[in-house]
Design an enzyme around this catalytic site. Structure first.
Site, mmCIF file in Angstrom:
data_model
loop_
_atom_site.group_PDB
_atom_site.id
_atom_site.type_symbol
_atom_site.label_atom_id
_atom_site.label_comp_id
_atom_site.label_asym_id
_atom_site.label_seq_id
_atom_site.Cartn_x
_atom_site.Cartn_y
_atom_site.Cartn_z
ATOM 1 N N ASP A 1 0.812 -1.221 0.000
ATOM 2 C CA ASP A 1 0.000 0.000 0.000
ATOM 3 C C ASP A 1 0.849 1.275 0.000
ATOM 4 O OD1 ASP A 1 -2.225 -1.740 0.345
ATOM 5 O OD2 ASP A 1 -1.947 -1.718 2.509
ATOM 6 N N GLU B 1 -11.230 0.175 -3.862
ATOM 7 C CA GLU B 1 -10.574 0.562 -2.616
ATOM 8 C C GLU B 1 -9.334 1.365 -2.981
ATOM 9 O OE1 GLU B 1 -9.546 -3.168 -0.706
ATOM 10 O OE2 GLU B 1 -7.894 -3.513 -2.082
#
Ligand code: FUB
Length: 450
Positions: A36, A209
């Site tokens: 991420d 997302e």
């Protein structure tokens, strides 16, 4: 069997951490798992704020069928291609409002406003009011120490904070993972929202997302991980003339690169746009990820060309940076393999190089270099390898005779002079010379300009 593999891998990671080996091609670092990645440029310096993946604690494996995420490190790009690990920014049990030992520290973001750095992160709240809440901390430095707010941001529940600071100094918090993404304006203090979050309108159907907003040439871009039933995770983007939308879907930035997640960020650094994303190069398992980066290009009309993932990644190695030639632009007649053994479990090497095998590694800044080091292992002593400029027949600038180092996994650093000064940035080509017919000459881990 899985436990033995995990123990060996943990042992390897501990050894790698002890050597502080930080590399800069893809994946960006190999001494820990990082996912991420949110990249930001602060005062001209490139930082990355990733989450981290790890193995579940012993005896608790069944509790973590998905991610096991203990907290956050921060990284900065030093020199031309070396990532510095600034260590722990936040560990899960230090979240004031978080439930302990839940390993729930998913994707973070960090943004600068008025000379202060605000770090946003999701965690599992101890009051059990939501799957994840989003907390914030503030610091005078991008890498902390941060002063963490005692409570999560009221009115926000979800994952994946993505921050936008507009030209008028107003900030927006995007978040969410599911079929919808949300956005809310932040107050001047950056610690509370000023209105109820609204749904981001105009996005395509399907799971989404990892929203990452940015602005370029007056246009708002919202990038997000987007799942297509037939393809799996992709990275998509939408644009708008308003920060909170409605947005219009413009297509994919990256196709599915196996299956699993693909959280990402986009940053402009030294006039080039870069897409940071993650894969699972080291582990082969999509819950133990490693961050990557590749250059991204805009077309004249503002649309984004699809990014094709590379091993080479970004950065321009110069004196003092490790050149991982196994993250090549082109290879011919040789192979790569993971470096095993107890001493250097730290990435990949070139192996099985035969007579006239070569490997080309683009964009190396030679300015001022007088010699070059090579990390090699060899079980024989016949042959050499040459360093040439630009192509396999390009100018010869250094030559290494192959030494017997004690075996194919006994590593040694050797050095050769650069025959005459080279200026500027060139492709570096390693050409292997050996007996015709022999299938192995030398294992080559990395090169380094001095
Ligand atoms: O890393 C945990 C979660 O996986 C992130 O929050 C999502 O974006 C996905 O990458």
């Amino acid at each position: 069997m899985l436990k033995i593999t995990q123990t060996i891998f943990l042992f390897c990671l501990i050894l790698i951490c002890q050597t502080h080996n930080i590399i800069a091609q893809n994946p960006l670092v190999t001494h820990m798992f990082t996912a991420d990645p949110t990249a930001r440029v602060f005062n001209g310096k490139l930082y990355v704020f990733p989450s981290s993946d790890t193995y579940p604690p012993k005896g608790r494996e069944k509790e973590f069928p998905r991610f096991c995420m203990p907290g956050y490190h921060a990284f900065s790009l030093e020199n031309g291609a070396t990532w510095k690990d600034h260590g722990w920014i936040l560990k899960e049990n230090d979240v004031p409002w978080g439930e302990k030992d839940t390993y729930a520290m998913w994707a973070p973001d960090c943004i600068e406003k008025d000379g202060k750095y605000y770090y946003y992160y999701p965690a599992k709240p101890k009051n059990d009011s939501a799957f994840r809440r989003i907390g914030v901390g503030v610091s005078k430095n991008p890498t902390g120490p941060f002063k963490w707010e005692k409570s999560f941001i009221k009115g926000v529940s979800g994952i994946d904070p993505g921050l936008l600071l507009d030209d008028d100094n107003k900030a927006y918090l995007f978040f969410g993972g599911g079929h919808e993404l949300y956005v809310a304006p932040l107050a001047d203090n950056m610690k509370e929202i000023t209105q109820e979050p609204i749904l981001v309108e105009g996005l395509p159907a399907g799971y989404k997302e990892g929203s990452f907003p940015f602005k370029k040439d007056g246009l708002y871009y919202l990038t997000f991980a987007h799942v297509f039933a037939e393809e799996g995770y992709t990275i998509g983007y939408a644009t708008s003339d308003q920060p909170m939308g409605p947005y219009q879907y413009r297509g994919k930035i990256m196709d599915n690169i196996h299956n699993g997640t693909n959280h990402h960020s986009v940053v402009e650094y030294k006039g080039e746009w870069i897409l940071f994303y993650h894969s699972w190069d080291i582990s082969g398992y999509n819950k133990l990820r490693s961050m990557r980066a590749d250059y991204m290009h805009f077309k004249k009309d503002g649309t984004i060309k699809k990014v094709i993932p590379t091993l080479r990644g970004i950065g321009t190695p110069q004196i003092g940076d490790t050149i991982q030639v196994d993250r090549y632009n082109e290879i011919s007649g040789a192979k790569t393999a993971f470096v095993g053994g107890e001493k250097e479990p730290q990435g990949w090497m070139i192996c099985d190089a035969k007579m006239m095998s070569y490997v080309r590694f683009d964009r190396v800044k030679f300015d001022g270099a007088t010699s070059i080091q090579a990390r090699i292992a060899s079980g024989q002593r016949i042959g050499s390898f040459e360093i040439r400029l630009n192509n396999p027949k390009g100018k010869l600038i250094a030559e290494f005779p192959i030494e017997y180092t004690g075996g194919w996994s006994s590593w040694k650093t050797i050095e050769a002079n650069i025959s005459e000064p080279v200026t500027g940035t060139h492709n570096l080509v390693v050409v292997f010379k050996s007996d015709w017919g022999s299938t192995k000459s030398v294992n080559l881990n990395w090169l380094l300009l001095k």
